[in-house]
Design a protein around this motif. Sequence first.
Motif, short mmCIF file in Angstrom:
data_model
loop_
_atom_site.label_atom_id
_atom_site.label_comp_id
_atom_site.label_asym_id
_atom_site.label_seq_id
_atom_site.Cartn_x
_atom_site.Cartn_y
_atom_site.Cartn_z
N LEU A 1 0.82 -1.20 0.00
CA LEU A 1 0.00 0.00 0.00
C LEU A 1 0.86 1.26 0.00
N THR A 2 1.87 1.29 0.85
CA THR A 2 2.73 2.48 0.90
C THR A 2 3.51 2.65 -0.41
N ASP A 3 3.94 1.53 -0.99
CA ASP A 3 4.64 1.61 -2.29
C ASP A 3 3.72 2.17 -3.37
N ALA A 4 2.41 1.96 -3.20
CA ALA A 4 1.43 2.47 -4.17
C ALA A 4 1.01 3.91 -3.87
N GLY A 5 1.61 4.50 -2.82
CA GLY A 5 1.32 5.89 -2.49
C GLY A 5 0.23 6.11 -1.48
N VAL A 6 -0.25 5.03 -0.84
CA VAL A 6 -1.29 5.16 0.17
C VAL A 6 -0.65 5.53 1.50
N GLN A 7 -1.25 6.49 2.21
CA GLN A 7 -0.75 6.91 3.52
C GLN A 7 -1.30 5.95 4.58
N VAL A 8 -0.45 5.11 5.14
CA VAL A 8 -0.85 4.05 6.06
C VAL A 8 -0.21 4.30 7.42
N THR A 9 -0.96 4.08 8.49
CA THR A 9 -0.41 4.25 9.83
C THR A 9 0.62 3.16 10.13
N PRO A 10 1.46 3.36 11.14
CA PRO A 10 2.27 2.26 11.65
C PRO A 10 1.36 1.17 12.21
N VAL A 11 1.92 0.00 12.48
CA VAL A 11 1.18 -1.09 13.09
C VAL A 11 0.85 -0.72 14.54
N ILE A 12 -0.40 -0.90 14.92
CA ILE A 12 -0.88 -0.57 16.26
C ILE A 12 -1.38 -1.84 16.94
N ASP A 13 -0.95 -2.08 18.17
CA ASP A 13 -1.40 -3.23 18.95
C ASP A 13 -2.76 -2.93 19.55
N ARG A 14 -3.78 -3.68 19.13
CA ARG A 14 -5.14 -3.53 19.66
C ARG A 14 -5.50 -4.67 20.62
N ASP A 15 -4.52 -5.28 21.23
CA ASP A 15 -4.67 -6.36 22.21
C ASP A 15 -5.15 -7.66 21.58
N TYR A 16 -6.21 -7.65 20.79
CA TYR A 16 -6.80 -8.87 20.23
C TYR A 16 -6.47 -9.05 18.76
N PHE A 17 -5.82 -8.05 18.19
CA PHE A 17 -5.31 -8.08 16.81
C PHE A 17 -4.37 -6.90 16.66
N TRP A 18 -3.57 -6.94 15.61
CA TRP A 18 -2.74 -5.78 15.24
C TRP A 18 -3.41 -5.09 14.06
N ALA A 19 -3.30 -3.77 14.02
CA ALA A 19 -4.07 -3.00 13.05
C ALA A 19 -3.23 -1.95 12.36
N ILE A 20 -3.54 -1.71 11.09
CA ILE A 20 -3.07 -0.53 10.34
C ILE A 20 -4.29 0.12 9.72
N TYR A 21 -4.21 1.44 9.50
CA TYR A 21 -5.36 2.20 9.02
C TYR A 21 -4.96 3.09 7.85
N PHE A 22 -5.92 3.34 6.95
CA PHE A 22 -5.72 4.30 5.88
C PHE A 22 -7.08 4.76 5.38
N ARG A 23 -7.13 5.95 4.84
CA ARG A 23 -8.37 6.56 4.35
C ARG A 23 -8.49 6.29 2.85
N THR A 24 -9.66 5.86 2.41
CA THR A 24 -9.87 5.56 1.00
C THR A 24 -10.15 6.84 0.21
N PRO A 25 -10.03 6.77 -1.13
CA PRO A 25 -10.35 7.96 -1.94
C PRO A 25 -11.78 8.45 -1.73
N GLY A 26 -12.71 7.53 -1.36
CA GLY A 26 -14.09 7.92 -1.13
C GLY A 26 -14.35 8.45 0.26
N GLY A 27 -13.31 8.47 1.12
CA GLY A 27 -13.44 9.04 2.45
C GLY A 27 -13.68 8.04 3.57
N ILE A 28 -13.78 6.76 3.25
CA ILE A 28 -14.06 5.74 4.26
C ILE A 28 -12.75 5.26 4.88
#
Length: 310
Positions: A237-264
């Motif tokens: 995703l980052t290589d494709a130019g998407v702005q992605v958060t670092p990996v975040i520990d959510r206790d029950y899973f690890w998560a990364i986040y990014f905003r889509t072109p449509g705003g979701i």
Amino acid sequence: MLTQIKGLHHTTSMAADAQENNNFFTKLLGLRRVKKTVNFDAPDVYHLYYGDEVGTPGSVMTYFPFPHIVKGHRGTGEVSETAFAVPEGSLEYWRERLAAAGVEGLTDVEQFGEKRLRFLGPDGDGFALVEVRGDTRAPFSGGPVPADKGIHGFRGVTMRLRDGAATAELLEFMGYEKVAGEGALTRFSIRNGNGADTVDLEVLPDVGPARQGAGSVHHVAFAVDDRAAQLEVRKALTDAGVQVTPVIDRDYFWAIYFRTPGGILFEIATNEPGFDRDEDIAHLGETLKIPEQHAHLRGRIEQLLVPIAD
């Protein structure tokens, strides 16, 4: 095209009342509350998780119940409907059950050849029950809904957009394939996914933007097996130019986040370690779990949170 994503992991929404939210999902829809914890960023607010017996990725609906939150305004740039898979022939049972409970918005439709019963949640949330043939995922059998009528997990989500082209391109990059079109709707699906593997894009160019509040989906999460797969997705995703958060520990899973072109807001979540990492499966969701960084605030948090009656 990515191959690591298996379908949906969870959907997270916002509500106004924790008790009402809990009752709707456990007592009416028959899901199991698999975790009772708090919002990482606002620890005076619950984070409630509902799903099958163990909270299998692809079955989990989660909520932030914010007291006094304003009601969301429906529009474009949001997940407009979350669909659950139910056994073939069960919609009559569900129609009668939901009607008896006074649920609003009950509407029968057929979409992409599937029978679908639409309804609204307590805060105007958009939901549907979809009859799916051959879904082998086991419903939670310990609640008020018989297992032969029970919810298997998600079928998928519908995203309402003013322009769907860029989001369609992103979904295809994430491993989804365009499989059908019907009016304003285009269906995308993951081949050999986890059952929660459809995304429908509804393009409505003349509809204004949504405003988040109670009844709105905060984000939708997609499932990968483990952290190694997640890092591969993040790099792509980052290589494709998407702005992605670092990996975040959510206790029950690890998560990364990014905003889509449509705003979701999209999340990529791991299937590991699961909801039984700090509770026995027999007692999931019974005890208030506090993230480690907020553990020193437990006394204060317990004073602020209104207890939920099971």
